[in-house]
Every structure is written in structure tokens, then in C-alpha cells.
Design a protein around this motif. Structure first.
Motif, short mmCIF file in Angstrom:
data_model
loop_
_atom_site.label_atom_id
_atom_site.label_comp_id
_atom_site.label_asym_id
_atom_site.label_seq_id
_atom_site.Cartn_x
_atom_site.Cartn_y
_atom_site.Cartn_z
N LEU A 187 34.89 -36.82 155.78
CA LEU A 187 34.07 -36.15 154.77
C LEU A 187 32.69 -35.83 155.31
O LEU A 187 32.17 -34.72 155.13
CB LEU A 187 33.97 -37.01 153.51
N ALA A 188 32.08 -36.81 156.00
CA ALA A 188 30.76 -36.58 156.58
C ALA A 188 30.81 -35.50 157.66
O ALA A 188 29.89 -34.68 157.78
CB ALA A 188 30.20 -37.88 157.15
N TYR A 189 31.89 -35.50 158.42
CA TYR A 189 32.04 -34.48 159.47
C TYR A 189 32.09 -33.09 158.84
O TYR A 189 31.42 -32.15 159.28
CB TYR A 189 33.31 -34.75 160.26
N LEU A 190 32.90 -32.95 157.78
CA LEU A 190 33.02 -31.66 157.11
C LEU A 190 31.70 -31.26 156.47
O LEU A 190 31.27 -30.09 156.60
CB LEU A 190 34.12 -31.74 156.04
N ALA A 191 31.06 -32.20 155.78
CA ALA A 191 29.80 -31.88 155.11
C ALA A 191 28.75 -31.43 156.11
O ALA A 191 27.95 -30.52 155.84
CB ALA A 191 29.31 -33.10 154.33
N THR A 192 28.72 -32.06 157.28
CA THR A 192 27.73 -31.70 158.30
C THR A 192 28.07 -30.36 158.95
O THR A 192 27.17 -29.58 159.30
CB THR A 192 27.64 -32.80 159.36
N GLU A 193 29.37 -30.08 159.11
CA GLU A 193 29.78 -28.84 159.77
C GLU A 193 29.35 -27.59 158.99
O GLU A 193 29.06 -26.56 159.60
CB GLU A 193 31.31 -28.82 159.94
#
Length: 370
Positions: free
Chosen positions: A287-293
Motif C-alpha cells: 500500500l505504501a509503495y502504491l501510495a508513494t508511486e
């Protein structure tokens, strides 16, 4: 010389306008390509003096395996580099042909980038020959449009890391093969009446380029879908055309199969391998990876439009929720961009009530590709 008379012109009406032959083009056919290559050489001439940096040292300069080209080309090489084998083949060839000095690796990287730019030029030229774009008001100026696109590609500063960082050849070489496969598909598709050996060789070139791209870097997983997008964007696709695409779409299995094979044919092992490959130097959750991307993508869009403040090793803030203001702001950019592509696509369809110039379909294709 005697003056012409009415009798000299047979039964033609002497008042009718005389059709003059079209003046020859003042720009040679290869001039746009030559200009793009010269621009690229000027932009990256300084790169030849660069040193090995970061992973170049471990993966290219100091790996003894790459000094044995035969081993890299053998099944042992495939086992050693299962996901990016073809990229390491080119590193081994660099060692064999040009020696271990950095300049040889940089020279090949620049050549790959120039090849990518040439394929961008070819892609635009071929697109304007397709049924959907041939009637565009820009079609007679396709060479000019293609030159602008290729010139922006070859000289844009956002390409700097992919060209000058030796290990990033994995990205630029995968892009070369990716573009090559799409261009080969368009060429085969435009020459579809060609049967027999010629047609088979052209189609085989598409599949070979796709396979090599997928053995260069995992970003090539999307290649079959980019070809499908090109088919739907530029041609009046029939069911038979979709059937012809099946072997191309089947290449999408190469990368998952490689993960599965490298993990001992275990699905759980393949999933762990994929997890590791997509968690390079980070322990972020999905989730954090997607939000940051999402804001990262908008940052790249900004750099495309205004390439200032580039950084080879940026310290980007981490976002852990899709509701963070920066993430929502990024979505407010990306969602309308996708909607714009859909609108351009619809307004250039055969059934559009007030159609736009067909060249708008090329813009929709570009957004969809991205």
C-alpha cells in the motif's frame, strides 16, 4: 524553337490549366534520422569519459563471469542471469570486443539510445501510414512530426541516467527491443498481404524481439499489451486480426515462467521471488509503495515538461496512505489524464459524431502506452 500552337496540344482546351509535376522534396528521406543521430551524439559525447559508478563496479567491472563470453551465452549463463540474461550478454560482448575500459561500455550505451531514437522516428512514420491516421491533416507532414518526437526523445535530460549509468543499459536495451518489437509489428501489419517466408520472417522478428526484451529487464512484461494497444489504436481490427495477435500476447508468460522456473517450479517460491524483485532496497508494504508511486509518476511528468532539479539519487518522501494530500493531488492529475486519453480515443472513432483529426488518436495512444 517555334511557339506552340493549338494544334500542338491536340484536342486539349488551351485555356485549361496545365498540371505541373510536384516539386521534389527539398529534404532527403534520411535527413530527419541523420539530424536526430547528430543531436544525440552532441548531447552525450561527454558520457564517453565517465567512470564506473554504483552497481557498475560490482555487476560489470568486477564480475569475472562476464569475461567468459562462452559461459554467458551457454545454459550456465541463463541460470546465472535468468531474468536479465541478454543484458549481461551485451556486457560480456563489451568485455570481449572493446575491453574493460569504461569508455567502451558508455559508447555502447549511447549507441543503444540512438537506436531507440531511430525507432521512435520509425514508429511515428509507420503510425501515419495506418488506416486510422492516414487521413490526418498531419499525415503529409509525418516526417516533421516524427523528427520532433525523436529529437525530444534523444536529447531530453530525463534520459541521462538510463544512458550514462552503465548498468542502466538494462533499461535502455529493453526499451530498444520493446520499441523494435512494436515497430516490427506495425511494419508486418501494414504489409499483411505479404505471405510465405517474408511474412513469417517479419512476424518471427516481432516474437524474437519480444523474447529478448523480456530477458533484458522485467519492464518488458507490458510489451504484448503495447502491441495490442497499437493494433486497436491504428487499425480496423477484426476477429482474425486478434487471432493473429495470440502468439504475441502469449509472450507475456515469459517473465512469470522465468520467476517460476528460477524458484524451483514452486508457485510460492515464484511469488517470493517476485516480491524480492519488486522490493529492491526497501521494506515498504504494498500500500505504501502504491501510495508513494502516484506522486512519483507526477514528478516524472513534471520533469518531462520542465527538466530542472533532476537528481541521480533522490530522497523522495514516503506516503503510507492513499488519502495523504500529496497522493490525492497526484490522483487529481493522473485520473484526468487517463480520461483525456479515453476522450481522444472516442472522438477519433469511426462512429464519432464530431470527430477530431485522426492524429488525436496518436496522442491517446501515447498516454495509454505511458
Amino acid at each position: 524553337m517555334r511557339p506552340s500552337t493549338h494544334e500542338d496540344q491536340g484536342a486539349a482546351d488551351p485555356a485549361a490549366p496545365v498540371a505541373l509535376p510536384a516539386p521534389p522534396s527539398r529534404v532527403p528521406a534520411l535527413a530527419p534520422l541523420a539530424a536526430v543521430l547528430a543531436l544525440g551524439l552532441a548531447a552525450y559525447a561527454d558520457a564517453l569519459g565517465g567512470a564506473f559508478v554504483f552497481d557498475d563496479v560490482r555487476l560489470v567491472r568486477d564480475d569475472p563471469f562476464l569475461r567468459e563470453l562462452g559461459r554467458v551465452l551457454s545454459p550456465e549463463g541463463l541460470r546465472q542471469f535468468p531474468h536479465r540474461w541478454f543484458a549481461f550478454v551485451t556486457f560480456a560482448l563489451n568485455h570481449r570486443v572493446l575491453g574493460p575500459a569504461p569508455w567502451g561500455f558508455h559508447a555502447v550505451n549511447v549507441a543503444i539510445h540512438l537506436g531507440c531514437a531511430a525507432l521512435v522516428l520509425a514508429l511515428v512514420l509507420l503510425a501515419f501510414r495506418t488506416p486510422r491516421l492516414a487521413g490526418s491533416a498531419l499525415a503529409p507532414h509525418a516526417r516533421a512530426v516524427a523528427f520532433v518526437a525523436a529529437a525530444l526523445f534523444v536529447a531530453h535530460p530525463i534520459q541521462t541516467q538510463a544512458v550514462t549509468y552503465v548498468v542502466q543499459r538494462m533499461t535502455s536495451l529493453a526499451t530498444l527491443l520493446y520499441l523494435g518489437a512494436v515497430v516490427a509489428w506495425l511494419r508486418w501489419r501494414l504489409d499483411l498481404p505479404a505471405r510465405g517466408a517474408a511474412g513469417a520472417l517479419r512476424y518471427g522478428a516481432v516474437l524474437l524481439l519480444a523474447l529478448l526484451a523480456m530477458k533484458t529487464k522485467e519492464i518488458a512484461f507490458t510489451l504484448p499489451f503495447a502491441i495490442l494497444l497499437a493494433e486497436l489504436a491504428f487499425f480496423d481490427t477484426t476477429r482474425a486480426d486478434l487471432v493473429r495477435l495470440v502468439p504475441v500476447l502469449a509472450t507475456a508468460a515469459v517473465i512469470p515462467w522465468t520467476w517460476l522456473h528460477a524458484s524451483g517450479a514452486s508457485l510460492s517460491g515464484a511469488l517470493r521471488a517476485a516480491e524480492a524483485l519488486t522490493h529492491v532496497q526497501t521494506d515498504l508494504g504494498r500500500l505504501a509503495y502504491l501510495a508513494t508511486e502516484l506522486p512519483v509518476q507526477v514528478s516524472y511528468l513534471f520533469l518531462v515538461l520542465l527538466p530542472i532539479g533532476q537528481n541521480v539519487d533522490p530522497d523522495y518522501p514516503i506516503h503510507r496512505s492513499l488519502l495523504d494530500p500529496e497522493v490525492l493531488a497526484a490522483a487529481a492529475v493522473l485520473v484526468p489524464l487517463a480520461a483525456l486519453a479515453a476522450w481522444l480515443w472516442a472522438r477519433t472513432g469511426r462512429a464519432a459524431a464530431r470527430p477530431l483529426d485522426p492524429a488525436a488518436r496518436l496522442a491517446a495512444f501515447g498516454i495509454g502506452w505511458w
